[in-house]
Write an enzyme that holds these catalytic residues in place. Structure first.
Site, short mmCIF file in Angstrom:
data_model
loop_
_atom_site.label_atom_id
_atom_site.label_comp_id
_atom_site.label_asym_id
_atom_site.label_seq_id
_atom_site.Cartn_x
_atom_site.Cartn_y
_atom_site.Cartn_z
N HIS A 50 -15.42 -21.63 9.68
CA HIS A 50 -14.18 -22.38 9.45
C HIS A 50 -13.19 -21.89 10.50
CE1 HIS A 50 -10.95 -23.99 6.51
NE2 HIS A 50 -10.32 -23.60 7.62
N HIS A 79 -22.30 -28.96 3.48
CA HIS A 79 -21.01 -28.33 3.17
C HIS A 79 -20.40 -28.92 1.91
CE1 HIS A 79 -17.33 -26.28 5.10
NE2 HIS A 79 -17.07 -26.47 3.81
N ASP A 112 -17.54 -31.37 3.07
CA ASP A 112 -16.58 -30.39 2.56
C ASP A 112 -16.06 -30.87 1.19
OD1 ASP A 112 -14.99 -28.16 2.35
OD2 ASP A 112 -13.45 -28.85 3.76
N HIS A 131 -18.59 -27.70 -2.14
CA HIS A 131 -18.05 -26.64 -3.02
C HIS A 131 -18.25 -27.13 -4.45
CE1 HIS A 131 -15.84 -24.56 0.31
NE2 HIS A 131 -15.81 -25.79 0.81
N PHE A 132 -19.31 -26.66 -5.11
CA PHE A 132 -19.61 -27.11 -6.46
C PHE A 132 -18.93 -26.24 -7.53
CE2 PHE A 132 -23.68 -29.89 -5.92
CZ PHE A 132 -22.90 -30.87 -5.35
#
Length: 443
Positions: free
Chosen positions: A171, A53, A290, A55-56
């Site tokens: 989520h 998990h 995350d 977020h790039f």
């Protein structure tokens, strides 16, 4: 290559032979003739972490993070596989957006997966023919990217994913249980008061019920409450916990301010402690970060205007290893291995990953657990130059290997005899989609 006399997570001392991209042999006193030898006596060798998990931020927000900077940060923290979430710009909801993101992923130095998103505009018959890692995180309430969906669409997405043998991650927050009275406040704790623990528990229960009705299994992302973990576990669904929900609580918000805002938010200290117990005892399946970077300027706003999210991909394994050094924590090195590598590989069906065994990918991390260093945001490799764990003790890798190639070496570990500070070194390497070649399409 032969890694000699390394201590494995279970305490056994073994030699590990790497040939090409794979682990060829694990045993005692292996023949080292005609091979490069890495002496690992007194050090621990772990399978590389699978962070399911992150977020790039590409495409859409390269000022926050890129696949190059994010993957380097991952490698420096001992993470050898990452899974990117769909709430980019454009969101990953169709074939074109998947292909665009896969082009950016070519800059990654670690292996990767791409999750597909679900919105009213998604095109499942096209998206699900791409080599997705999973569908999700499916948002049951709005978060960064405003991708929250209604129950009927969630049920349709579950059915489509199940028909195509694609895992589903969720989520779980139910906005019906948000506390609107908290909006009158402007302190850092207001966000936690607004997005209540009950909102998570109710959403987890609803998601598990819908999954069972469709004979599906789901994975609950960033579970922040012991109640949510217990509901999912009783329903035989899997869960992940983030390092910030494991180690931080609402009592830290007076110091963190808006830099401690994330979704779901930090919980009370008693809940954090109970969540930690479930991580230790095996109820929680895995740790995932995350990793959600934002710039200092973006986070330096009011609690209602600051974006949600904190970085974590570079510090997660080092933090867990520091916790495992403390016998009073209850967290063992074996449990760290399971939470970060073995269990993610099992849950998401990655047979080549997650273990130091002959035939597996040589995704390896060498650490010296006899020493710790303090985390400094300025020394991390993400574009996001801050961390909620400033000053925490950590055990950072000496080097990280992805499929037999060393991709990162820590500067001060390059030559123990040289006391001169050295720069960390990253080596050219192209990560791959763990689900197969990007150009392939599923029939």
């Amino acid at each position: 290559m032969l890694i000699r006399n390394a201590t494995l997570p279970d305490g056994r001392q073994r030699d590990v032979r790497v040939r090409g991209e794979s682990i060829a042999e694990v045993g005692r006193d292996l023949d080292a003739s005609d091979q490069h030898v890495i002496e690992a006596t007194g050090k621990r060798l772990f399978p590389g972490m699978i962070d399911a998990h992150v977020h790039f931020r590409q495409p859409g927000y390269p000022h926050k993070e890129t696949w190059e900077s994010g993957s380097r940060s991952a490698a420096a923290g001992g993470v050898t596989t990452i899974v990117d979430q769909p709430n980019t710009d454009p969101p990953t909801i169709d074939g074109e957006s998947f292909d665009q993101k896969a082009e950016f992923a070519a800059d990654s130095v670690v292996d990767w997966g791409i999750n597909g998103g679900v919105t009213a505009d998604w095109i499942p018959n096209v998206l699900l023919r791409r080599r997705l890692f999973a569908l999700g995180e499916v948002f049951l309430a709005d978060s960064t990217g405003d991708m929250g969906i209604e129950s009927d669409l969630f049920a349709d997405a579950l059915e489509a994913a199940t028909d195509n043998d694609v895992p589903v991650t969720v989520h779980a927050e139910d906005a019906d249980y948000f506390n609107d009275d908290a909006k009158a406040r402007d302190d850092a704790d207001a966000w936690s008061a607004f997005r209540t623990a009950k909102a998570e528990a109710e959403a987890v229960e609803r998601a598990c019920t819908v999954a069972k009705e469709h004979d599906a299994t789901i994975h609950i992302a960033h579970t922040s409450t012991p109640e949510g973990v217990d509901i999912a576990s009783e329903a035989e669904m899997t869960t992940e916990v983030t390092p910030h929900h494991l180690l931080l609580s609402r009592r830290d918000l007076s110091e963190l301010g808006t830099f401690g805002r994330m979704n779901p938010p930090l919980r009370r200290e008693k809940r954090r402690q109970k969540l930690y117990e479930r991580v230790v005892d095996g109820t929680v399946d895995m740790i995932a970060t995350d990793h959600a970077p934002h710039t200092r300027e973006e986070k330096d706003a009011s609690i209602w205007d600051a974006p949600s999210g904190v970085p974590g991909v570079e510090t997660v394994l080092p933090l867990l290893l520091a916790e495992a050094r403390d016998p009073d924590s209850g967290l063992t090195y074996e449990r760290v291995r399971d939470l970060t590598a073995r269990n993610p590989a099992d849950v998401f069906d990655l047979p080549q990953k997650g273990a130091i065994e002959a035939g597996k990918d040589a995704d390896l991390v060498l650490v010296d657990t006899t020493e710790t260093s303090e985390i400094s945001g300025a020394a991390l490799h993400s574009k996001c130059d801050w961390t909620p764990f400033e000053g925490y003790d950590a055990v950072f890798p000496e080097w990280t290997m992805v499929r037999g190639a060393v991709v990162y070496e820590r500067g001060d570990a390059l030559d123990a005899a040289d006391t001169t500070a050295q720069e960390d070194v990253f080596y050219d390497h192209q990560g791959e989609n763990v689900r197969g070649a990007d150009s392939e399409r599923l029939e």
